[in-house]
Design a protein around this motif. Structure first.
Motif, PDB file in Angstrom:
ATOM      1  N   GLN A 117       0.821  -1.207   0.000  1.00 50.36           N
ATOM      2  CA  GLN A 117       0.000   0.000   0.000  1.00 50.36           C
ATOM      3  C   GLN A 117       0.858   1.261   0.000  1.00 50.36           C
ATOM      4  OE1 GLN A 117      -2.997  -0.605  -1.092  1.00 50.36           O
ATOM      5  NE2 GLN A 117      -4.162   0.262   0.600  1.00 50.36           N
ATOM      6  N   LEU A 118       1.975   1.201   0.721  1.00 51.79           N
ATOM      7  CA  LEU A 118       2.853   2.366   0.812  1.00 51.79           C
ATOM      8  C   LEU A 118       3.618   2.582  -0.492  1.00 51.79           C
ATOM      9  CD1 LEU A 118       3.903   4.533   2.814  1.00 51.79           C
ATOM     10  CD2 LEU A 118       5.734   2.919   3.412  1.00 51.79           C
ATOM     11  N   LEU A 119       4.287   1.546  -0.979  1.00 51.40           N
ATOM     12  CA  LEU A 119       5.119   1.681  -2.172  1.00 51.40           C
ATOM     13  C   LEU A 119       4.308   1.984  -3.425  1.00 51.40           C
ATOM     14  CD1 LEU A 119       7.716  -1.202  -1.708  1.00 51.40           C
ATOM     15  CD2 LEU A 119       8.113   1.249  -1.462  1.00 51.40           C
ATOM     16  N   PHE A 120       3.048   1.526  -3.426  1.00 50.13           N
ATOM     17  CA  PHE A 120       2.212   1.738  -4.601  1.00 50.13           C
ATOM     18  C   PHE A 120       1.136   2.789  -4.362  1.00 50.13           C
ATOM     19  CE2 PHE A 120       4.082  -2.463  -5.237  1.00 50.13           C
ATOM     20  CZ  PHE A 120       4.577  -2.323  -6.527  1.00 50.13           C
ATOM     21  N   LEU A 121       1.320   3.557  -3.287  1.00 47.01           N
ATOM     22  CA  LEU A 121       0.513   4.751  -3.042  1.00 47.01           C
ATOM     23  C   LEU A 121      -0.991   4.457  -3.057  1.00 47.01           C
ATOM     24  CD1 LEU A 121       2.700   7.107  -5.210  1.00 47.01           C
ATOM     25  CD2 LEU A 121       2.580   7.108  -2.728  1.00 47.01           C
ATOM     26  N   ALA A 122      -1.339   3.346  -2.409  1.00 42.36           N
ATOM     27  CA  ALA A 122      -2.741   2.983  -2.168  1.00 42.36           C
ATOM     28  C   ALA A 122      -3.573   3.022  -3.448  1.00 42.36           C
ATOM     29  CB  ALA A 122      -3.314   3.878  -1.076  1.00 42.36           C
ATOM     30  N   ASP A 123      -4.567   3.895  -3.493  1.00 42.25           N
ATOM     31  CA  ASP A 123      -5.520   3.904  -4.604  1.00 42.25           C
ATOM     32  C   ASP A 123      -4.919   4.369  -5.926  1.00 42.25           C
ATOM     33  OD1 ASP A 123      -7.532   2.913  -3.041  1.00 42.25           O
ATOM     34  OD2 ASP A 123      -8.393   4.873  -2.553  1.00 42.25           O
ATOM     35  N   GLN A 124      -3.773   5.065  -5.881  1.00 37.86           N
ATOM     36  CA  GLN A 124      -3.156   5.501  -7.138  1.00 37.86           C
ATOM     37  C   GLN A 124      -2.797   4.302  -8.011  1.00 37.86           C
ATOM     38  OE1 GLN A 124      -0.319   8.670  -7.551  1.00 37.86           O
ATOM     39  NE2 GLN A 124      -0.629   9.359  -5.443  1.00 37.86           N
ATOM     40  N   PHE A 125      -2.278   3.250  -7.383  1.00 34.06           N
ATOM     41  CA  PHE A 125      -1.907   2.070  -8.156  1.00 34.06           C
ATOM     42  C   PHE A 125      -3.146   1.375  -8.710  1.00 34.06           C
ATOM     43  CE2 PHE A 125      -1.089  -2.475  -8.602  1.00 34.06           C
ATOM     44  CZ  PHE A 125       0.038  -2.470  -9.411  1.00 34.06           C
ATOM     45  N   ARG A 126      -4.172   1.246  -7.887  1.00 39.43           N
ATOM     46  CA  ARG A 126      -5.388   0.564  -8.340  1.00 39.43           C
ATOM     47  C   ARG A 126      -5.958   1.265  -9.578  1.00 39.43           C
ATOM     48  NH1 ARG A 126      -7.794   0.852  -4.029  1.00 39.43           N
ATOM     49  NH2 ARG A 126      -7.482  -1.233  -3.170  1.00 39.43           N
ATOM     50  N   THR A 127      -5.973   2.581  -9.557  1.00 37.96           N
ATOM     51  CA  THR A 127      -6.484   3.348 -10.696  1.00 37.96           C
ATOM     52  C   THR A 127      -5.639   3.107 -11.940  1.00 37.96           C
ATOM     53  OG1 THR A 127      -7.351   5.079  -9.229  1.00 37.96           O
ATOM     54  CG2 THR A 127      -7.008   5.665 -11.542  1.00 37.96           C
ATOM     55  N   ASN A 128      -4.308   3.157 -11.784  1.00 36.06           N
ATOM     56  CA  ASN A 128      -3.415   2.938 -12.919  1.00 36.06           C
ATOM     57  C   ASN A 128      -3.491   1.513 -13.435  1.00 36.06           C
ATOM     58  OD1 ASN A 128      -0.539   5.160 -12.586  1.00 36.06           O
ATOM     59  ND2 ASN A 128      -2.680   5.558 -12.160  1.00 36.06           N
ATOM     60  N   ALA A 129      -3.660   0.545 -12.524  1.00 37.48           N
ATOM     61  CA  ALA A 129      -3.696  -0.864 -12.917  1.00 37.48           C
ATOM     62  C   ALA A 129      -4.903  -1.182 -13.781  1.00 37.48           C
ATOM     63  CB  ALA A 129      -3.681  -1.753 -11.679  1.00 37.48           C
ATOM     64  N   CYS A 130      -5.981  -0.462 -13.566  1.00 35.80           N
ATOM     65  CA  CYS A 130      -7.214  -0.719 -14.308  1.00 35.80           C
ATOM     66  C   CYS A 130      -7.277   0.015 -15.636  1.00 35.80           C
ATOM     67  CB  CYS A 130      -8.428  -0.342 -13.459  1.00 35.80           C
ATOM     68  SG  CYS A 130      -8.658  -1.408 -12.004  1.00 35.80           S
ATOM     69  N   ASP A 131      -6.210   0.752 -15.980  1.00 34.76           N
ATOM     70  CA  ASP A 131      -6.203   1.520 -17.217  1.00 34.76           C
ATOM     71  C   ASP A 131      -6.160   0.644 -18.456  1.00 34.76           C
ATOM     72  OD1 ASP A 131      -6.365   3.900 -15.933  1.00 34.76           O
ATOM     73  OD2 ASP A 131      -4.237   4.387 -16.048  1.00 34.76           O
ATOM     74  N   SER A 132      -5.585  -0.564 -18.321  1.00 32.93           N
ATOM     75  CA  SER A 132      -5.432  -1.459 -19.471  1.00 32.93           C
ATOM     76  C   SER A 132      -5.793  -2.878 -19.076  1.00 32.93           C
ATOM     77  CB  SER A 132      -3.975  -1.422 -19.982  1.00 32.93           C
ATOM     78  OG  SER A 132      -3.591  -0.121 -20.355  1.00 32.93           O
ATOM     79  N   GLU A 133      -5.961  -3.727 -20.082  1.00 34.55           N
ATOM     80  CA  GLU A 133      -6.203  -5.138 -19.824  1.00 34.55           C
ATOM     81  C   GLU A 133      -4.983  -5.752 -19.139  1.00 34.55           C
ATOM     82  OE1 GLU A 133      -8.877  -7.580 -20.510  1.00 34.55           O
ATOM     83  OE2 GLU A 133      -9.746  -5.600 -20.137  1.00 34.55           O
ATOM     84  N   PRO A 134      -5.188  -6.763 -18.287  1.00 37.45           N
ATOM     85  CA  PRO A 134      -4.058  -7.391 -17.598  1.00 37.45           C
ATOM     86  C   PRO A 134      -3.039  -7.963 -18.584  1.00 37.45           C
ATOM     87  CG  PRO A 134      -6.137  -8.084 -16.619  1.00 37.45           C
ATOM     88  CD  PRO A 134      -6.482  -7.352 -17.884  1.00 37.45           C
ATOM     89  N   SER A 135      -1.764  -7.675 -18.342  1.00 39.18           N
ATOM     90  CA  SER A 135      -0.680  -8.236 -19.145  1.00 39.18           C
ATOM     91  C   SER A 135       0.628  -7.986 -18.411  1.00 39.18           C
ATOM     92  CB  SER A 135      -0.621  -7.602 -20.542  1.00 39.18           C
ATOM     93  OG  SER A 135      -0.192  -6.257 -20.457  1.00 39.18           O
ATOM     94  N   LEU A 136       1.638  -8.792 -18.698  1.00 35.25           N
ATOM     95  CA  LEU A 136       2.949  -8.571 -18.093  1.00 35.25           C
ATOM     96  C   LEU A 136       3.574  -7.279 -18.604  1.00 35.25           C
ATOM     97  CD1 LEU A 136       4.476 -12.176 -17.984  1.00 35.25           C
ATOM     98  CD2 LEU A 136       3.575 -10.822 -16.085  1.00 35.25           C
ATOM     99  N   GLN A 137       3.238  -6.870 -19.830  1.00 33.30           N
ATOM    100  CA  GLN A 137       3.742  -5.599 -20.345  1.00 33.30           C
ATOM    101  C   GLN A 137       3.200  -4.444 -19.513  1.00 33.30           C
ATOM    102  OE1 GLN A 137       6.007  -4.745 -22.467  1.00 33.30           O
ATOM    103  NE2 GLN A 137       5.574  -2.549 -22.344  1.00 33.30           N
ATOM    104  N   HIS A 138       1.917  -4.518 -19.146  1.00 33.98           N
ATOM    105  CA  HIS A 138       1.332  -3.472 -18.305  1.00 33.98           C
ATOM    106  C   HIS A 138       1.967  -3.486 -16.920  1.00 33.98           C
ATOM    107  CE1 HIS A 138      -1.389  -0.474 -17.012  1.00 33.98           C
ATOM    108  NE2 HIS A 138      -2.266  -1.252 -16.409  1.00 33.98           N
ATOM    109  N   VAL A 139       2.232  -4.673 -16.395  1.00 29.25           N
ATOM    110  CA  VAL A 139       2.901  -4.789 -15.102  1.00 29.25           C
ATOM    111  C   VAL A 139       4.286  -4.142 -15.169  1.00 29.25           C
ATOM    112  CG1 VAL A 139       3.889  -6.408 -13.435  1.00 29.25           C
ATOM    113  CG2 VAL A 139       1.622  -6.843 -14.386  1.00 29.25           C
TER     114      VAL A 139
END
Length: 306
Positions: free
Chosen positions: A154-176
Motif C-alpha cells: 500500500q505504501l510503495l504503490f501509493l494505495a488507490d493511485q496504483f489501483r487506478t493505474n492498474a485498471c487503465d489497461s487489460e491485464p498483461s505482463l507488459q502493463h505490469v
C-alpha cells in the motif's frame, strides 16, 4: 507458497495507517521516497552484514541495556539473522530498521518498506521480539508477515493511485512492467500488487518460480513445491482456491519454452472452479534471468464440452 488473504477489518485498519502516512507526506506522486517516510516516522535505517557483525553486536548490547527479553539470550539477534537468513528486521524499541547490505540493492526498497509496515501497524509493536507461545507459532508469524507485506504494498504503490493505474489497461505482463517503472518497484513486487489490487473482481493468479522448462530447471528443483510464490486475487482464491500450485505450474510447463530470458510463451487454458464450471484464462510467462513471472487472468466462461 500461497499468499494469505487478510480479513476486511485488518485491511481497513492497515489502509488507515498508510493513508495517514501519505497524507503526512502531502499525498506524493510516484515513486515514493522512503527517506521522506523514515523522516516522517522518525525511523533510523542502518545496514548490517553477516560477515561483519559489529552492528549486530552493538544492537544486542543496546537491547540488553533496554532490558528486553533478549537479555536472557544475548545471541538471539545474531542467530536469527544467520540461521533464518533474515534480509531485514525492525527493532521497535529503537525505531531502527536493519537491512542486509549484501542483499541486491534492487531488493532493499521492498525489504525496507516491509519493516516500515511493522512500524505503522499498531498491534505489531507488542509482538516484535516477543517470547510468548502465541508469537512463536508459525501461523502468527505468517500472519504478521502478510500484514507487513500488505502495508508495504500500500505504501510503495501509493494505495488507490496504483489501483487506478492498474485498471487503465487489460491485464498483461507488459502493463505490469510499465507500472513497475512508474512506481519505482521491482517487477515481482509489482506483479504481486497487481494481482491483489488490480481489476477488482476479476480472478487472477501469479506464479513466481524458477525456470519452468525441464531442461532449464536447477538441480534442487522440488516438483512437490515448484513455486516460490503463488499469489491469488481475492476472486481467484474464492472460486479457484482448490487449484494447487502444482496444478498451476503444470499449466505453465505445458507452453513455456527453454529461452534463457524474455517471454517464454502464452496460452489460453480452461480452468474449472469450485462449482465445476469451466472458465477460459490467459496465461503468459516471462523469465528475467533469475526467476519466472507468470500472470494468469480470467477471460470468459467456457462452454461445456460436447
Amino acid at each position: 507458497m500461497k499468499n494469505i488473504q487478510l480479513g476486511t477489518r485488518t485491511v481497513a485498519d492497515i489502509d488507515a495507517q498508510v493513508v495517514k502516512v501519505l497524507r503526512g507526506l502531502g499525498n506524493p506522486e510516484p515513486p515514493i521516497d522512503l527517506a521522506l517516510v523514515r523522516d516522517l516516522l522518525r525511523l533510523d535505517r542502518q545496514y548490517y552484514s553477516t560477515t561483519d557483525d559489529g552492528l549486530l553486536r552493538e544492537t544486542v548490547s543496546r537491547l540488553k541495556v533496554a532490558g528486553l527479553q533478549i537479555l536472557l539470550r544475548p545471541t538471539l539477534l545474531k542467530e536469527a539473522v544467520q540461521t533464518l537468513s533474515l534480509k531485514a528486521l525492525y527493532l521497535p524499541d529503537q525505531k531502527r530498521i536493519l537491512i542486509d547490505r549484501d542483499l541486491p540493492k534492487l531488493k532493499h526498497r521492498w525489504n525496507e518498506a516491509h519493516e516500515v509496515g511493522h512500524d505503522i501497524i499498531p498491534w505489531h509493536e507488542g509482538m516484535m521480539l516477543g517470547d510468548t507461545e502465541q508469537t512463536l507459532t508459525p501461523t502468527c508469524h505468517a500472519i504478521m508477515e502478510a500484514e507487513a507485506n500488505y502495508a508495504a504494498g500500500q505504501l510503495l504503490f501509493l494505495a488507490d493511485q496504483f489501483r487506478t493505474n492498474a485498471c487503465d489497461s487489460e491485464p498483461s505482463l507488459q502493463h505490469v512492467r510499465q507500472l513497475s517503472e512508474r512506481f519505482g518497484n521491482t517487477m515481482t513486487s509489482t506483479l504481486w500488487r497487481f494481482i491483489e489490487q488490480g481489476h477488482g473482481g476479476r480472478p487472477m493468479v501469479a506464479l513466481v518460480s524458477g525456470h519452468p522448462h525441464p531442461a532449464k530447471r536447477k538441480p534442487d528443483f522440488d516438483p512437490t513445491n515448484p513455486c516460490r510464490y503463488c499469489v491469488q486475487s481475492p476472486a481467484f482464491a474464492l472460486r479457484f482456491g482448490g487449484l494447487g500450485e502444482i496444478d498451476l505450474f503444470q499449466v505453465v510447463t505445458g507452453y513455456a519454452g527453454a529461452q534463457r530470458g524474455g517471454t517464454l510463451g502464452t496460452r489460453e487454458v480452461v480452468l474449472s472452479d469450485a462449482a465445476s464450471e469451466r472458465h477460459l484464462f490467459k496465461f503468459e510467462t516471462f523469465f528475467n534471468g533469475h526467476e519466472a513471472l507468470t500472470l494468469g487472468h480470467w477471460l470468459r466462461s467456457a462452454p461445456k464440452p460436447a
